[in-house]
Design a protein around this motif. Structure first.
Motif, PDB file in Angstrom:
ATOM      1  N   VAL A 133      23.857  97.893  16.525  1.00 59.09           N
ATOM      2  CA  VAL A 133      23.714  96.474  16.197  1.00 59.09           C
ATOM      3  C   VAL A 133      25.054  95.753  16.281  1.00 59.09           C
ATOM      4  CG1 VAL A 133      22.974  94.816  14.443  1.00 59.09           C
ATOM      5  CG2 VAL A 133      21.700  96.946  14.756  1.00 59.09           C
ATOM      6  N   LEU A 134      26.119  96.391  15.796  1.00 60.88           N
ATOM      7  CA  LEU A 134      27.432  95.746  15.833  1.00 60.88           C
ATOM      8  C   LEU A 134      27.918  95.521  17.262  1.00 60.88           C
ATOM      9  CD1 LEU A 134      29.487  97.302  12.890  1.00 60.88           C
ATOM     10  CD2 LEU A 134      28.638  94.967  13.116  1.00 60.88           C
ATOM     11  N   GLU A 135      27.647  96.470  18.140  1.00 56.94           N
ATOM     12  CA  GLU A 135      28.050  96.282  19.536  1.00 56.94           C
ATOM     13  C   GLU A 135      27.353  95.073  20.149  1.00 56.94           C
ATOM     14  OE1 GLU A 135      27.465  99.860  21.723  1.00 56.94           O
ATOM     15  OE2 GLU A 135      29.124 100.930  20.759  1.00 56.94           O
ATOM     16  N   ALA A 136      26.070  94.912  19.858  1.00 55.37           N
ATOM     17  CA  ALA A 136      25.331  93.749  20.368  1.00 55.37           C
ATOM     18  C   ALA A 136      25.862  92.464  19.752  1.00 55.37           C
ATOM     19  CB  ALA A 136      23.840  93.914  20.070  1.00 55.37           C
ATOM     20  N   TYR A 137      26.179  92.510  18.455  1.00 59.26           N
ATOM     21  CA  TYR A 137      26.682  91.325  17.759  1.00 59.26           C
ATOM     22  C   TYR A 137      28.063  90.932  18.284  1.00 59.26           C
ATOM     23  CZ  TYR A 137      28.394  88.412  13.916  1.00 59.26           C
ATOM     24  OH  TYR A 137      28.919  87.387  13.170  1.00 59.26           O
ATOM     25  N   GLU A 138      28.923  91.918  18.509  1.00 60.62           N
ATOM     26  CA  GLU A 138      30.261  91.632  19.016  1.00 60.62           C
ATOM     27  C   GLU A 138      30.210  91.076  20.433  1.00 60.62           C
ATOM     28  OE1 GLU A 138      32.413  95.015  16.212  1.00 60.62           O
ATOM     29  OE2 GLU A 138      32.047  95.421  18.334  1.00 60.62           O
ATOM     30  N   ALA A 139      29.259  91.536  21.217  1.00 54.73           N
ATOM     31  CA  ALA A 139      29.083  90.960  22.550  1.00 54.73           C
ATOM     32  C   ALA A 139      28.628  89.502  22.446  1.00 54.73           C
ATOM     33  CB  ALA A 139      28.064  91.779  23.337  1.00 54.73           C
ATOM     34  N   PHE A 140      27.791  89.224  21.447  1.00 53.74           N
ATOM     35  CA  PHE A 140      27.272  87.865  21.231  1.00 53.74           C
ATOM     36  C   PHE A 140      28.386  86.923  20.788  1.00 53.74           C
ATOM     37  CE2 PHE A 140      25.533  84.793  18.135  1.00 53.74           C
ATOM     38  CZ  PHE A 140      24.625  84.110  18.943  1.00 53.74           C
ATOM     39  N   THR A 141      29.259  87.393  19.872  1.00 50.68           N
ATOM     40  CA  THR A 141      30.320  86.525  19.351  1.00 50.68           C
ATOM     41  C   THR A 141      31.557  86.517  20.232  1.00 50.68           C
ATOM     42  OG1 THR A 141      31.252  88.307  17.988  1.00 50.68           O
ATOM     43  CG2 THR A 141      29.570  86.900  16.969  1.00 50.68           C
ATOM     44  N   GLY A 142      31.666  87.521  21.104  1.00 47.37           N
ATOM     45  CA  GLY A 142      32.823  87.591  21.982  1.00 47.37           C
ATOM     46  C   GLY A 142      34.066  88.128  21.313  1.00 47.37           C
ATOM     47  N   SER A 143      33.888  88.832  20.179  1.00 52.89           N
ATOM     48  CA  SER A 143      35.041  89.394  19.469  1.00 52.89           C
ATOM     49  C   SER A 143      34.641  90.692  18.801  1.00 52.89           C
ATOM     50  CB  SER A 143      35.549  88.408  18.415  1.00 52.89           C
ATOM     51  OG  SER A 143      36.558  89.003  17.643  1.00 52.89           O
ATOM     52  N   PRO A 144      35.513  91.717  18.857  1.00 53.06           N
ATOM     53  CA  PRO A 144      35.176  92.997  18.233  1.00 53.06           C
ATOM     54  C   PRO A 144      35.162  92.961  16.720  1.00 53.06           C
ATOM     55  CG  PRO A 144      37.400  93.039  19.093  1.00 53.06           C
ATOM     56  CD  PRO A 144      36.777  91.770  19.589  1.00 53.06           C
ATOM     57  N   ASP A 145      36.006  92.148  16.093  1.00 56.50           N
ATOM     58  CA  ASP A 145      36.023  92.082  14.627  1.00 56.50           C
ATOM     59  C   ASP A 145      36.896  90.904  14.228  1.00 56.50           C
ATOM     60  OD1 ASP A 145      36.062  92.356  11.943  1.00 56.50           O
ATOM     61  OD2 ASP A 145      36.501  94.501  11.928  1.00 56.50           O
ATOM     62  N   LYS A 146      36.251  89.785  13.919  1.00 48.72           N
ATOM     63  CA  LYS A 146      37.013  88.582  13.618  1.00 48.72           C
ATOM     64  C   LYS A 146      37.671  88.627  12.251  1.00 48.72           C
ATOM     65  CE  LYS A 146      37.258  85.305  15.708  1.00 48.72           C
ATOM     66  NZ  LYS A 146      38.251  84.875  16.667  1.00 48.72           N
ATOM     67  N   LYS A 175      39.836  90.640   9.693  1.00 47.29           N
ATOM     68  CA  LYS A 175      40.718  91.717   9.290  1.00 47.29           C
ATOM     69  C   LYS A 175      40.707  91.793   7.770  1.00 47.29           C
ATOM     70  CE  LYS A 175      41.434  92.473  13.525  1.00 47.29           C
ATOM     71  NZ  LYS A 175      40.616  93.518  14.139  1.00 47.29           N
ATOM     72  N   PRO A 176      41.360  92.780   7.138  1.00 48.10           N
ATOM     73  CA  PRO A 176      41.162  92.989   5.713  1.00 48.10           C
ATOM     74  C   PRO A 176      41.522  91.835   4.789  1.00 48.10           C
ATOM     75  CG  PRO A 176      42.193  94.916   6.717  1.00 48.10           C
ATOM     76  CD  PRO A 176      42.151  93.850   7.767  1.00 48.10           C
ATOM     77  N   GLN A 177      42.431  90.908   5.185  1.00 46.31           N
ATOM     78  CA  GLN A 177      42.950  89.966   4.208  1.00 46.31           C
ATOM     79  C   GLN A 177      41.943  88.910   3.742  1.00 46.31           C
ATOM     80  OE1 GLN A 177      44.211  90.540   7.206  1.00 46.31           O
ATOM     81  NE2 GLN A 177      46.396  91.010   7.126  1.00 46.31           N
ATOM     82  N   PRO A 178      41.364  88.077   4.629  1.00 49.66           N
ATOM     83  CA  PRO A 178      40.640  86.915   4.111  1.00 49.66           C
ATOM     84  C   PRO A 178      39.263  87.268   3.575  1.00 49.66           C
ATOM     85  CG  PRO A 178      40.597  86.918   6.496  1.00 49.66           C
ATOM     86  CD  PRO A 178      41.458  88.076   6.092  1.00 49.66           C
ATOM     87  N   ALA A 179      38.790  86.450   2.608  1.00 51.30           N
ATOM     88  CA  ALA A 179      37.448  86.643   2.068  1.00 51.30           C
ATOM     89  C   ALA A 179      36.430  85.897   2.915  1.00 51.30           C
ATOM     90  CB  ALA A 179      37.386  86.153   0.624  1.00 51.30           C
ATOM     91  N   LYS A 180      36.837  84.811   3.563  1.00 43.64           N
ATOM     92  CA  LYS A 180      35.931  84.024   4.391  1.00 43.64           C
ATOM     93  C   LYS A 180      36.602  83.798   5.744  1.00 43.64           C
ATOM     94  CE  LYS A 180      32.648  83.316   1.371  1.00 43.64           C
ATOM     95  NZ  LYS A 180      31.289  83.760   1.531  1.00 43.64           N
ATOM     96  N   VAL A 181      35.871  84.066   6.812  1.00 41.84           N
ATOM     97  CA  VAL A 181      36.436  83.883   8.143  1.00 41.84           C
ATOM     98  C   VAL A 181      35.424  83.131   8.981  1.00 41.84           C
ATOM     99  CG1 VAL A 181      37.260  85.018  10.222  1.00 41.84           C
ATOM    100  CG2 VAL A 181      37.807  85.974   7.999  1.00 41.84           C
ATOM    101  N   ALA A 182      35.847  82.069   9.618  1.00 40.30           N
ATOM    102  CA  ALA A 182      34.957  81.306  10.482  1.00 40.30           C
ATOM    103  C   ALA A 182      34.762  82.046  11.794  1.00 40.30           C
ATOM    104  CB  ALA A 182      35.531  79.911  10.726  1.00 40.30           C
ATOM    105  N   LEU A 183      33.512  82.288  12.133  1.00 42.42           N
ATOM    106  CA  LEU A 183      33.194  82.921  13.418  1.00 42.42           C
ATOM    107  C   LEU A 183      32.650  81.859  14.357  1.00 42.42           C
ATOM    108  CD1 LEU A 183      31.452  86.203  12.254  1.00 42.42           C
ATOM    109  CD2 LEU A 183      33.743  85.922  13.136  1.00 42.42           C
ATOM    110  N   PRO A 184      32.788  82.062  15.665  1.00 45.32           N
ATOM    111  CA  PRO A 184      32.246  81.088  16.613  1.00 45.32           C
ATOM    112  C   PRO A 184      30.733  81.038  16.529  1.00 45.32           C
ATOM    113  CG  PRO A 184      33.015  83.057  17.748  1.00 45.32           C
ATOM    114  CD  PRO A 184      33.480  83.157  16.331  1.00 45.32           C
ATOM    115  N   SER A 185      30.178  79.835  16.652  1.00 45.67           N
ATOM    116  CA  SER A 185      28.729  79.702  16.565  1.00 45.67           C
ATOM    117  C   SER A 185      28.086  79.974  17.906  1.00 45.67           C
ATOM    118  CB  SER A 185      28.367  78.281  16.103  1.00 45.67           C
ATOM    119  OG  SER A 185      28.882  77.333  17.006  1.00 45.67           O
TER     120      SER A 185
END
Length: 279
Positions: free
Chosen positions: A254-267, A269-279
């Motif tokens: 599922v993650l591989e499909a999701y990362e292909a959809f968002t265009g990023s392997p993991d937006k 990283k450990p620091q932030p609690a909230k990260v904006a992902l591309p829609s």
């Protein structure tokens, strides 16, 4: 990768979500919104009154169905506004469903980084109140108190546990909240972004505690923008997009499909609690 030696093989369902729709209603500018008569009218003739008052509906979750089993750790992923937290709140019984049904075995416990704390009380008092609210006895809380404080790590740079919660950073408060919740074995534990707070050592402790909860026949749901936390913790993933369940399957698939959809392997990283992902 998450440990697959869990108890889901027993096929004992703990959460059944059957054709669930969740709809938010946002008031427009219609007159009389504050009067008791208007409120009664909305209850009696909801559709007509909503239309007249300019009420806007937001279909947050659309016809979602799945079954969770004992011993599973399930990740919920999706871009911002996809309905992850909304679905979690509904499973916890905090939001009504428009259509469909949600069945749970035992009482789900929702842990979210934005849940209210009693800011004027010390961390110590919040540990006791939180434990009692989860159904632990005062003796049980006292017995596990030091373990909770040590797990949270908030005393590593001073005696913060004796200070009011309002003096804590958001990360410290979130770590203490997770530590309180993790001190008890849960039938169903719902975690919203908790592992995105704190340093890597706290995340590793959190992930290990989730594995322990699963071994004690619990089911864990984790909402996170960090694909790494999902990979390290979960063996199954539900991908929600625009309120619809787009995919349900093994974590990596599922993650591989999701990362292909968002265009990023993991937006995230450990620091932030909230990260904006591309829609």
């Amino acid at each position: 990768m998450a440990d697959n030696t869990h108890l889901a093989q027993e096929n004992v369902p703990t959460v059944v979500v059957d054709g669930v729709d969740i709809v938010y209603r946002v008031n427009g500018t219609g007159a009389g919104r504050g009067s008791a008569t208007a409120a009664l009218n909305r209850m009696m003739r909801r559709k007509q009154v909503e239309k007249a008052a300019g009420v806007r509906t937001v279909h947050a979750v659309k016809n979602v169905s799945f079954v969770a089993y004992r011993g599973e750790a399930i990740g919920l992923i999706g871009t911002n506004g996809s309905g992850k937290s909304t679905l979690l709140k509904a499973v916890a019984g905090l939001l009504p469903v428009e259509n469909g049904r949600i069945y749970t075995d035992g009482q789900p416990s929702l842990l979210g980084v934005n849940a209210a704390l009693m800011n004027d009380l010390t961390g110590e008092r919040n540990v006791y109140l939180g434990g009692l609210a989860m159904g632990m006895s005062r003796e049980q809380v006292k017995e596990r108190y030091q373990e909770i404080v040590d797990f949270s790590g908030i005393n590593e740079k001073g005696d913060f546990i004796t200070l009011p919660m309002r003096t804590y950073s958001s990360g410290m408060a979130a770590r203490l909240r997770f530590s309180i919740a993790a001190a008890k074995d849960h039938d169903v534990l719902l975690i919203d972004e908790a592992l995105a707070t704190g340093d890597r050592s706290f995340q590793k402790r959190s992930e290990e505690r989730i594995r322990e909860l699963r071994k004690h026949a619990g089911t864990v749901f984790l909402v996170s923008h960090s694909n790494k936390s999902i990979r390290d913790t979960c063996d199954r993933v539900l991908w929600l997009e625009r309120g619809e369940l787009r995919m349900d399957g093994p974590t990596e698939e599922v993650l591989e499909a999701y990362e292909a959809f968002t265009g990023s392997p993991d937006k995230a990283k450990p620091q932030p609690a909230k990260v904006a992902l591309p829609s």
